[in-house]
Design a protein around this motif. Structure first.
Motif, PDB file in Angstrom:
ATOM      1  N   PHE A   1     -10.740   5.547   4.653  1.00 22.41           N
ATOM      2  CA  PHE A   1     -10.443   4.140   4.424  1.00 22.41           C
ATOM      3  C   PHE A   1      -8.987   3.972   3.998  1.00 22.41           C
ATOM      4  O   PHE A   1      -8.415   4.813   3.291  1.00 22.41           O
ATOM      5  N   LEU A   2      -8.422   2.836   4.399  1.00 20.92           N
ATOM      6  CA  LEU A   2      -7.086   2.443   3.960  1.00 20.92           C
ATOM      7  C   LEU A   2      -7.179   1.017   3.434  1.00 20.92           C
ATOM      8  O   LEU A   2      -7.494   0.093   4.178  1.00 20.92           O
ATOM      9  N   ASP A   3      -6.927   0.853   2.130  1.00 18.32           N
ATOM     10  CA  ASP A   3      -7.040  -0.446   1.487  1.00 18.32           C
ATOM     11  C   ASP A   3      -5.693  -1.153   1.449  1.00 18.32           C
ATOM     12  O   ASP A   3      -4.686  -0.579   1.009  1.00 18.32           O
ATOM     13  N   PHE A   4      -5.693  -2.396   1.903  1.00 19.44           N
ATOM     14  CA  PHE A   4      -4.528  -3.270   1.839  1.00 19.44           C
ATOM     15  C   PHE A   4      -4.808  -4.310   0.757  1.00 19.44           C
ATOM     16  O   PHE A   4      -5.618  -5.221   0.957  1.00 19.44           O
ATOM     17  N   THR A   5      -4.164  -4.181  -0.380  1.00 18.70           N
ATOM     18  CA  THR A   5      -4.380  -5.107  -1.483  1.00 18.70           C
ATOM     19  C   THR A   5      -3.113  -5.908  -1.711  1.00 18.70           C
ATOM     20  O   THR A   5      -2.047  -5.354  -2.021  1.00 18.70           O
ATOM     21  N   ASP A   6      -3.229  -7.216  -1.522  1.00 18.73           N
ATOM     22  CA  ASP A   6      -2.075  -8.108  -1.600  1.00 18.73           C
ATOM     23  C   ASP A   6      -1.850  -8.503  -3.056  1.00 18.73           C
ATOM     24  O   ASP A   6      -2.690  -9.156  -3.667  1.00 18.73           O
ATOM     25  N   THR A   7      -0.725  -8.070  -3.615  1.00 21.15           N
ATOM     26  CA  THR A   7      -0.404  -8.398  -5.005  1.00 21.15           C
ATOM     27  C   THR A   7       0.578  -9.557  -5.111  1.00 21.15           C
ATOM     28  O   THR A   7       1.079  -9.851  -6.201  1.00 21.15           O
ATOM     29  N   GLY A   8       0.854 -10.225  -3.973  1.00 15.66           N
ATOM     30  CA  GLY A   8       1.660 -11.441  -3.993  1.00 15.66           C
ATOM     31  C   GLY A   8       3.123 -11.201  -4.307  1.00 15.66           C
ATOM     32  O   GLY A   8       3.671 -10.116  -4.097  1.00 15.66           O
TER      33      GLY A   8
ATOM     34  N   ASN B   1      -0.172  -3.261  -1.636  1.00 15.08           N
ATOM     35  CA  ASN B   1      -0.503  -1.930  -2.108  1.00 15.08           C
ATOM     36  C   ASN B   1      -1.407  -1.285  -1.066  1.00 15.08           C
ATOM     37  O   ASN B   1      -2.480  -1.811  -0.764  1.00 15.08           O
ATOM     38  N   LEU B   2      -0.968  -0.160  -0.513  1.00 15.01           N
ATOM     39  CA  LEU B   2      -1.735   0.559   0.501  1.00 15.01           C
ATOM     40  C   LEU B   2      -2.162   1.903  -0.084  1.00 15.01           C
ATOM     41  O   LEU B   2      -1.356   2.837  -0.158  1.00 15.01           O
ATOM     42  N   ASN B   3      -3.404   1.967  -0.572  1.00 15.56           N
ATOM     43  CA  ASN B   3      -3.913   3.193  -1.197  1.00 15.56           C
ATOM     44  C   ASN B   3      -2.949   3.726  -2.249  1.00 15.56           C
ATOM     45  O   ASN B   3      -2.688   4.936  -2.325  1.00 15.56           O
ATOM     46  N   GLY B   4      -2.413   2.821  -3.072  1.00 14.78           N
ATOM     47  CA  GLY B   4      -1.540   3.221  -4.165  1.00 14.78           C
ATOM     48  C   GLY B   4      -0.070   3.261  -3.826  1.00 14.78           C
ATOM     49  O   GLY B   4       0.771   3.505  -4.699  1.00 14.78           O
TER      50      GLY B   4
ATOM     51  N   SER C   1      -7.393 -11.117  -8.546  1.00 13.62           N
ATOM     52  CA  SER C   1      -8.327 -12.211  -8.292  1.00 13.62           C
ATOM     53  C   SER C   1      -9.470 -12.238  -9.295  1.00 13.62           C
ATOM     54  O   SER C   1     -10.019 -13.299  -9.605  1.00 13.62           O
ATOM     55  N   VAL C   2      -9.869 -11.064  -9.802  1.00 18.07           N
ATOM     56  CA  VAL C   2     -10.956 -10.964 -10.783  1.00 18.07           C
ATOM     57  C   VAL C   2     -10.446 -10.108 -11.941  1.00 18.07           C
ATOM     58  O   VAL C   2     -10.556  -8.880 -11.918  1.00 18.07           O
ATOM     59  N   PRO C   3      -9.859 -10.725 -12.968  1.00 14.98           N
ATOM     60  CA  PRO C   3      -9.243  -9.947 -14.051  1.00 14.98           C
ATOM     61  C   PRO C   3     -10.223  -9.369 -15.060  1.00 14.98           C
ATOM     62  O   PRO C   3      -9.852  -8.488 -15.834  1.00 14.98           O
TER      63      PRO C   3
ATOM     64  N   GLY D   1      -2.496  -1.754 -15.337  1.00 11.23           N
ATOM     65  CA  GLY D   1      -1.814  -1.405 -14.100  1.00 11.23           C
ATOM     66  C   GLY D   1      -2.707  -1.224 -12.896  1.00 11.23           C
ATOM     67  O   GLY D   1      -2.214  -0.971 -11.788  1.00 11.23           O
ATOM     68  N   SER D   2      -4.021  -1.364 -13.070  1.00  7.05           N
ATOM     69  CA  SER D   2      -4.937  -1.200 -11.932  1.00  7.05           C
ATOM     70  C   SER D   2      -4.748  -2.329 -10.935  1.00  7.05           C
ATOM     71  O   SER D   2      -4.596  -3.502 -11.315  1.00  7.05           O
TER      72      SER D   2
END
Length: 397
Positions: free
Chosen positions: A44-51, A63-66, A259-261, A344-345
Motif C-alpha cells: 500500500f501507498l498512502d497519500f495523506t493531504d496535510t494542506g 505525505n506519502l508513507n512518511g 481531520s479527526v484530531p 506529529g502523527s
C-alpha cells in the motif's frame, strides 16, 4: 488537488487501485483526506493531504508513507512502483510500500464455513438496514482487491458491526492471556450471554443464541451446559474471524489526524457488563494469570493498581471509538476513554474507519486493533448530562 501519473517498470503491475474506488487518474486531495493506493502483490501507498504548510518548497504538502511531497497547482505526481516493494517519486524521493497482510487459508475456509452454516453474518438484523451479499462482494473488491478472499475480509468487518460483536468480545475479553493456551473464563462468558437483554438480543431469541452456536435458553444452567458443548468450535472459529478482521483493518485506508484530531469510546460498550469488567479489556490486568478467578475487578480498585497515570494499557481484543464525545456517551456505561494520536502523527495507525462496511450507514465507528497500546495521561471524574463518568485520557503509542 493532485493526480497520479503511474510509471510501471519492466515487469508491469497487474492491478493498481485506489481505495476510494475512483479511476487511478481521478483528481484527489483536500487537507485532511487520506487515500490508499493498493498495489496488488506488493503493498500500500498512502497519500495523506496535510494542506498548506509554511516553510516548504511548495504551498501544499502531501505525505506519502512518511515522505513529504511539496506541490503547487494541480500536479500529476510521477510514481514508479518497483517489484521489490519500493516506490520512487521522480525528482523527489523513494520509499517502501506498506506490506500486504498475511492471510491464512484455513482462516478463510473457516469464515466460509461460518457463512455456509448461517452463523455469520448475524441472522435477521432487527434494527439496521444491513448489507446484501452483493454489496459486500463489491466492497470487498474495492477495498481488498489484492486477494481472492476479498469477500471474506469484507464480511469479517461487517460482522463486527452487527450484534455478533458481543460474541467476538466475550471470547476475547474473558481469556486468561498470561497462561499457556489462554484458557477461558467460562463462567463470565456464560454470564454475559445469559444477562444479555437489549431488544431482541437476549438468550431466549433464536438469532441471538445462533451467533454462539446455541439454542434459546431458559436458564443460566442451560447456557453453561450448551457453552461447554460448543466451546471448541466456537473459540476456534472466533479466533479465525478475529485474525481476518485484524488483517482487514490493517488494509483499509488510514484516517488523517488533521481531520479527526481525537477519538472517543464509551465503555463498557456491552450494556449488560458493568464498570467492573473494564479491567479485562487489557493485557496488563493482573488476573489474566489467575485461571479460576473471575475476570473482573471493581473500577475503583483498577484505578488504584494498573489503570493509573503513567502506565501503559494494551488491548486484548478490539475496541470501538467514534469521533465525538456526544456519540461515545451513547454507549457509555460509566466510562469515557478519549485517545489522542502521538505528537506529529499524520494518520491514525491502529484505528481504522469501518463505517463504509457497517450494517448501519449512520454509525460512525473507528476500530482499534488487538495489541494496540496506550499511555495513560489523565484520569478524572466528569459530569455528562447529570451522570458521573470516569474519563480516562490516553495517548496512542
Amino acid at each position: 488537488m493532485w493526480t497520479v501519473s503511474l510509471i510501471n517498470n519492466t515487469n508491469p503491475i497487474q492491478s493498481i487501485n485506489f481505495s476510494d474506488g475512483l479511476p487511478l487518474e481521478a483528481v484527489r486531495g483536500g487537507a485532511g483526506n487520506s487515500f490508499r493506493l493498493i498495489v496488488n502483490g506488493f503493498g500500500f501507498l498512502d497519500f495523506t493531504d496535510t494542506g498548506h504548510q509554511p516553510g516548504g518548497s511548495g504551498y501544499w504538502q502531501l505525505n506519502l508513507n512518511g515522505n513529504i511531497y511539496w506541490y503547487d497547482g494541480q500536479p500529476a505526481i510521477p510514481i514508479i512502483i518497483n517489484n521489490d516493494g519500493t516506490f520512487f517519486v521522480e525528482g523527489a524521493f523513494s520509499g517502501f510500500l506498506i506490506p500486504l497482510p498475511d492471510l491464512n487459508s484455513q482462516d478463510i475456509a473457516v469464515m466460509d464455513w461460518l457463512m455456509e452454516n448461517n452463523y455469520v453474518p448475524y441472522q435477521h438484523i432487527p434494527d439496521e438496514p444491513g448489507k446484501t451479499t452483493e454489496q459486500l462482494q463489491a466492497l470487498g473488491l474495492q477495498y481488498f482487491p489484492f486477494t481472492t478472499a476479498s469477500f471474506e475480509l469484507a464480511m469479517a468487518v461487517y460482522d463486527w458491526t452487527t450484534a455478533d460483536f458481543t460474541r467476538i468480545q466475550f471470547m476475547q475479553l474473558f481469556m486468561y492471556t498470561d497462561v499457556s493456551g489462554c484458557p477461558l473464563d467460562m463462567a463470565s462468558i456464560a454470564g454475559g450471554i445469559w444477562s444479555s437483554n437489549w431488544g431482541t438480543y437476549n438468550p431466549q431469541n433464536k438469532d441471538y443464541m445462533n451467533e454462539y452456536m446455541m439454542q434459546p435458553a431458559q436458564s443460566l444452567q442451560e447456557v453453561q451446559t450448551q457453552l461447554s458443548q460448543v466451546v471448541t468450535p466456537l473459540r476456534d472459529s472466533n479466533d479465525a474471524e478475529v485474525r481476518l478482521l485484524t488483517a482487514a483493518l490493517s488494509s483499509l485506508p488510514r484516517t488523517s489526524c488533521l481531520s479527526v484530531p481525537m477519538l472517543y469510546s464509551g465503555q463498557v460498550d456491552i450494556s449488560n457488563l458493568g464498570t467492573e469488567h473494564f479491567a479485562t479489556y487489557f493485557m496488563e490486568f493482573p488476573y489474566n494469570s489467575n485461571p479460576g478467578t473471575p475476570l473482573q475487578m471493581p473500577l475503583s480498585e483498577a484505578l488504584e493498581t494498573f489503570i493509573v497515570v503513567g502506565k501503559t494499557l494494551t488491548l486484548k481484543g478490539l475496541m470501538s471509538f467514534t469521533n465525538s464525545q456526544q456519540d461515545a456517551m451513547h454507549y457509555s456505561n460509566g466510562i469515557l476513554v478519549e485517545v489522542s494520536p502521538p505528537a506529529g502523527s499524520v494518520v491514525w495507525e491502529n484505528a481504522t474507519y469501518i463505517t463504509p462496511l457497517s450494517d448501519g450507514p449512520e454509525k460512525i465507528e473507528y476500530l482499534y486493533h488487538p495489541g494496540s497500546a496506550f499511555g495513560i495521561t489523565n484520569i478524572q471524574t466528569i459530569i455528562v448530562s447529570g451522570k458521573s463518568i470516569v474519563q480516562i485520557s490516553v495517548l496512542a503509542l
